[in-house]
Design a protein around this motif. Sequence first.
Motif: not given
Length: 445
Positions: A303-329
């Motif tokens: 787990p300490r070798a992972l370069r990205h993310g935040v520890a959560t109950p479902t696992g190491q949360h890496l990213a979130t993709m969602l739509r904004t008024r200026d495009g996809w984030l």
Amino acid sequence: MTTTPTGPRRDGRDDEQHPVLTEKEDAAQRGADPAGSVGATTRPSGDLADGWTPSDHLAREAGELAAEIGREHRPRREDVYPYLLVRAASPGDRGARPVWPPVPCWQSPDILLMDAAATGPFDPTQLVGSPTAGRRYRVFVRVWNLGLLPAVGVHVRAWFVDPGFFGGATGPAYTPQLIGGAMVNLDDRTRPGAVAVVELDRTWDIPETLTGHECLLASVSCPLDPWSGVLDANADRHVGQRNLTILAGSDDAKQLLWTLGSRVTGTLELVHGGATVGPLVRGVLGDTETELGVPERLLPPSPRALRHGVATPTGQHLATMLRTRDGWLVADSERVVALATELGLVGRDGGKPRRGRRDPVAPDVAGLAQKLAPEHAERLGVLVDGEPGDALLEGLVRLWDVGDLTAGGLAGALAEGGPAAHLLQLAHTDPERQEAGGYSLVLLG
């Protein structure tokens, strides 16, 4: 009333015998005179007094008591009838639903494939993890009866759906196609015959026009434990779902990631499954070594070798993709939590990104991303004004500094150190229908 002393007691008082009663005195003490007195032999009529009404308070208490007794003594479903199951995950699935979150409902170990060239009975050493378009496969479904009554006339069926995040509702994007079916009888849970690996009556012939990354679903039903008819693996133990692709080394992940990204209509969360990769792959592939090589390749990164993310109950949360008024984030989870902490949306202690363990009180990263995106999109990650498939690819390449979108390239970008097995879970939520589904990639570096 006459008594006869029998001598002094130890406490100094005289003991007495029962008194000698006259006939009249005896009748009075027995209650026969007057009639109706205590001990009377003449019983009351039992008629209610004029104007009597029942007490609402007592009636309510009696109803609550009856309901409580009924709950206490009501037998469990599996102790009376068949209790059919196609597992959503392994180990530990006994049929309780829903499982997601935190356990993905699309990683069933009970939908199994063998190449049609392999003849003979079911062979766990011949299982296929990543089918290929243009080939033919034998389809097996492992079904369970956890009840104490045998299941007779069990109908097993399987379907395939286009790659994506199918969550049970049919529509233009997802139309299940029936592969085949079979009938079987299962013993009660006290006997070995309570579980069976059932082969369907037809093979899955994958046309060249498909990808081989299709989602597989299976259902089980019998007259005493029928299936509802909805292919929702997260809500119904009668349904199993396998949305899984295993990629190794130089295998290309670009096309599959683009296809999954193009299916996004709401919010997509990327989570690293950590140590669950081993049980998942062993459940799907059994003893197969032709695709995975030595067992050491199934070891997850530290787990300490992972370069990205935040520890959560479902696992190491890496990213979130969602739509904004200026495009996809495509928002980096660490940046989301850091900015939320800076703005006071989460506590400075509880909101710090932590690696190495799952945190049951970690913040809702996707929810924070949605709150922050309208005003702070550029600080959270990569903003792309284009199609969602292109946005997902560009966002991952730029956030993770990916050299190439192969299994090995992604694995190296996710963690430091030597080769390891990575479970990348993509969970999708549709804001209009509130449906949830997902797809998982196993990356072997």
